[in-house]
Scaffold this motif. Structure first.
Motif, mmCIF file in Angstrom:
data_model
loop_
_atom_site.group_PDB
_atom_site.id
_atom_site.type_symbol
_atom_site.label_atom_id
_atom_site.label_comp_id
_atom_site.label_asym_id
_atom_site.label_seq_id
_atom_site.Cartn_x
_atom_site.Cartn_y
_atom_site.Cartn_z
ATOM 1 N N GLY A 141 30.941 71.409 36.464
ATOM 2 C CA GLY A 141 29.841 70.475 36.228
ATOM 3 C C GLY A 141 29.455 69.827 37.538
ATOM 4 O O GLY A 141 30.013 70.148 38.602
ATOM 5 N N PRO A 142 28.515 68.883 37.513
ATOM 6 C CA PRO A 142 28.076 68.226 38.748
ATOM 7 C C PRO A 142 29.204 67.530 39.504
ATOM 8 O O PRO A 142 29.117 67.349 40.723
ATOM 9 C CB PRO A 142 27.035 67.220 38.262
ATOM 10 N N ASP A 143 30.276 67.129 38.787
ATOM 11 C CA ASP A 143 31.374 66.413 39.439
ATOM 12 C C ASP A 143 32.440 67.333 40.005
ATOM 13 O O ASP A 143 33.442 66.856 40.555
ATOM 14 C CB ASP A 143 32.027 65.432 38.449
ATOM 15 N N GLY A 144 32.260 68.651 39.889
ATOM 16 C CA GLY A 144 33.248 69.568 40.437
ATOM 17 C C GLY A 144 33.656 70.635 39.446
ATOM 18 O O GLY A 144 32.950 70.909 38.468
ATOM 19 N N SER A 145 34.810 71.219 39.693
ATOM 20 C CA SER A 145 35.302 72.287 38.828
ATOM 21 C C SER A 145 36.799 72.124 38.626
ATOM 22 O O SER A 145 37.481 71.414 39.376
ATOM 23 C CB SER A 145 35.000 73.664 39.438
ATOM 24 N N THR A 146 37.316 72.792 37.605
ATOM 25 C CA THR A 146 38.742 72.721 37.297
ATOM 26 C C THR A 146 39.135 73.978 36.531
ATOM 27 O O THR A 146 38.281 74.793 36.169
ATOM 28 C CB THR A 146 39.058 71.454 36.477
ATOM 29 N N GLY A 147 40.422 74.127 36.303
ATOM 30 C CA GLY A 147 40.882 75.293 35.570
ATOM 31 C C GLY A 147 42.276 75.094 35.023
ATOM 32 O O GLY A 147 42.967 74.111 35.357
ATOM 33 N N ALA A 199 41.308 67.439 33.566
ATOM 34 C CA ALA A 199 40.567 67.783 32.358
ATOM 35 C C ALA A 199 39.083 67.924 32.664
ATOM 36 O O ALA A 199 38.553 67.279 33.581
ATOM 37 C CB ALA A 199 40.783 66.717 31.284
ATOM 38 N N ALA A 200 38.418 68.775 31.875
ATOM 39 C CA ALA A 200 36.992 69.015 32.094
ATOM 40 C C ALA A 200 36.165 67.747 31.936
ATOM 41 O O ALA A 200 35.077 67.631 32.502
ATOM 42 C CB ALA A 200 36.504 70.093 31.131
ATOM 43 N N SER A 201 36.670 66.800 31.161
ATOM 44 C CA SER A 201 35.951 65.532 30.955
ATOM 45 C C SER A 201 36.303 64.488 32.004
ATOM 46 O O SER A 201 35.798 63.364 31.967
ATOM 47 C CB SER A 201 36.293 64.981 29.567
ATOM 48 N N ALA A 202 37.185 64.844 32.954
ATOM 49 C CA ALA A 202 37.625 63.866 33.961
ATOM 50 C C ALA A 202 37.719 64.530 35.324
ATOM 51 O O ALA A 202 38.746 64.463 36.002
ATOM 52 C CB ALA A 202 38.973 63.276 33.557
ATOM 53 N N LEU A 203 36.621 65.179 35.732
ATOM 54 C CA LEU A 203 36.643 65.938 36.979
ATOM 55 C C LEU A 203 36.787 65.044 38.205
ATOM 56 O O LEU A 203 37.199 65.506 39.265
ATOM 57 C CB LEU A 203 35.373 66.788 37.096
ATOM 58 N N LYS A 204 36.457 63.768 38.073
ATOM 59 C CA LYS A 204 36.614 62.833 39.191
ATOM 60 C C LYS A 204 37.993 62.180 39.223
ATOM 61 O O LYS A 204 38.310 61.441 40.152
ATOM 62 C CB LYS A 204 35.549 61.735 39.118
ATOM 63 N N ALA A 224 44.327 61.605 38.972
ATOM 64 C CA ALA A 224 45.666 61.666 38.380
ATOM 65 C C ALA A 224 46.388 62.937 38.783
ATOM 66 O O ALA A 224 47.628 62.963 38.866
ATOM 67 C CB ALA A 224 45.560 61.576 36.857
ATOM 68 N N ILE A 225 45.626 64.007 39.020
ATOM 69 C CA ILE A 225 46.202 65.272 39.488
ATOM 70 C C ILE A 225 45.592 65.565 40.857
ATOM 71 O O ILE A 225 44.388 65.805 40.952
ATOM 72 C CB ILE A 225 45.908 66.416 38.505
ATOM 73 N N PRO A 226 46.367 65.554 41.924
ATOM 74 C CA PRO A 226 45.824 65.787 43.266
ATOM 75 C C PRO A 226 45.162 67.161 43.380
ATOM 76 O O PRO A 226 45.491 68.092 42.645
ATOM 77 C CB PRO A 226 47.073 65.699 44.164
#
Length: 437
Positions: A269-275, A292-297, A300-302
């Motif tokens: 999303g606009p705030d980044g990516s994750t997996g 989490a996809a809802s907390a890309l900013k 809590a996880i470096p």
């Protein structure tokens, strides 16, 4: 008989059930129908019906109260709350209701619950179906059929239409207008159901080292000497004792030693990516998940690290539902929104500031204005992949790429349908349905 179901009158309701199901003892205003007895340790599916001839309240208020009561139950995640219509009186009109779906993780079992609510001149009616997640494929459609065939044994007496009783909940004005019925605001459920990190935080080198121990209980002398920092991290987390896996470490890698399926999920999303990656086997799953996809900013996880945990195999869809997240929303619309591949990528990565296509209807404009997160899940061995875009209050949209034109179609899909697809996808992969023959 109706479609293999037997009909009987109970508590003033004409209820359909499979012939071998049992009606259990229950209060006078309730009916409990139960699957034939199951072996010890297995969940016995059941349907509970409750009715009231008084205290009619508006449907949004009844629905909101039910969701609020469910939200406080430990280990519970609410998946969806959606419109439902059926007859309650023989030859009567269609009555609007709610179908709500949530899942509970308790005492080593994952139980899915489908709840139907109605409130009209005849009072309120609630039907609650419960079944284990691994029973999802067979039980969910059966319960839907049983509830859809349910009728009052006698027509409801004329009375005052259901109306306010106490404070009314806040409505989602846009959804109410599009659905042409009062629709309660579901947005607070997203804020209340954010994914919370509960596993160990592991760096990429530590994860790689742990995965290398899929078939051994101890590191070789030279392996350990060449990876001192990852070894120290795993030792500090209680995963290694010296060069050897601790009981907690062996539990973590156990799914790798009886691997049935491996999944990857990614979100952008606009705030980044994750997996995230998940290895399923031997009744449990090893999960390595980024933010989490809802907390890309979230910090809590470096960056580059992951949340590492072992969960029950049946809880993997629940973890995904929280991590993505799948939460109640009003998905409106009948037709796909078709975008060029280039516009789709720009909108996904740059947000709603990207100019919308001309000629959007109200439902599509509502969806365009919401924050988007695109996500997919893939079964690694077969390469089978499913993808959606979740658009805030507007809910999920199935994303289908057209290889000929390079375009993307975004088709509105109820959250409950996404959950059904996700569960069936994981269960099928775990059972080897995607393996080449």
């Amino acid at each position: 008989m109706n479609g293999g179901l037997t009909s009987e009158v109970a508590a003033g309701l004409l209820v359909s059930r499979p012939p071998d199901w049992e009606q259990l003892d229950a209060p006078a205003d309730s009916v409990v129908l139960a699957h034939p007895p199951v072996p010890e340790g297995h969940f016995r599916p059941n349907l509970v019906l409750r009715r009231s001839e008084s205290d009619s309240v508006s449907l949004p208020r009844l629905s909101t109260a039910a969701l609020a009561g469910t939200l406080v139950l430990p280990g519970t995640h609410i998946i969806s709350s959606e419109l439902w219509h059926q007859q309650l009186d023989p030859q009567g009109p269609m009555v609007e209701g709610r179908q709500q779906r949530f899942v509970r993780v308790a005492e080593g079992q994952v139980v899915c619950v489908d709840r139907w609510l109605f409130s009209d001149t005849g009072g309120s009616l609630e039907a609650t179906a419960s079944y284990a997640l691994e029973q999802h494929t067979g039980m969910r459609p059966l319960f839907e059929d049983m509830v859809f065939q349910m009728r009052r044994a006698a027509p409801a007496a004329a009375g005052i239409p259901a109306g306010p009783a106490g404070a009314e909940p806040r409505l989602d004005q846009a959804a109410s207008r599009l659905l042409q019925t009062p629709a309660e605001d579901l947005a607070p459920l997203r804020a209340e159901q954010l994914h919370r990190v509960s596993g160990q935080i592991s760096g990429p080198e530590s994860l790689s080292l742990l995965l290398s121990m899929a078939n051994r209980d101890a590191l070789g002398r030279f392996d350990a000497a060449g990876a001192r920092e990852p070894v120290a991290e795993l030792q500090a987390q209680g995963i290694l004792d010296g060069r050897r896996l601790t009981p907690a470490g062996r539990e973590l890698v156990q799914p790798l030693r009886g691997l049935q399926a491996q999944f990857t999920a990614s979100a952008v999303g606009p705030d980044g990516s994750t997996g995230m990656d998940a290895w399923l086997g031997g009744g449990s799953a090893l999960v390595a998940a980024g933010p989490a996809a809802s907390a890309l900013k979230s910090t809590a996880i470096p960056q580059g690290s992951c949340e590492l945990l072992n969960i029950d195999a049946a809880a993997l869809p629940v973890f995904l539902a929280k991590w993505l997240p799948l939460v109640p929303s009003w998905t409106v619309g009948q037709y796909p929104l078709r975008l060029s591949g280039e516009l789709f990528e720009r909108r996904l990565n740059a947000g709603s500031a990207v100019e919308a296509p001309e000629g959007l209807g109200e439902a599509e404009a509502r969806m365009w204005a919401q924050p988007w997160v695109g996500w997919n899940i893939e079964h690694v061995h077969s390469g089978r992949k499913l993808g959606w875009v979740t658009a805030g209050d507007a809910g999920p949209f199935l994303a289908t790429a057209d290889p000929r034109s390079g375009g993307v179609a975004l088709e509105p899909e109820p959250v409950s349908a996404v959950w059904d697809t996700l569960v069936n996808f994981i269960l099928a992969a775990a059972q080897g349905a995607f393996d080449p023959r």
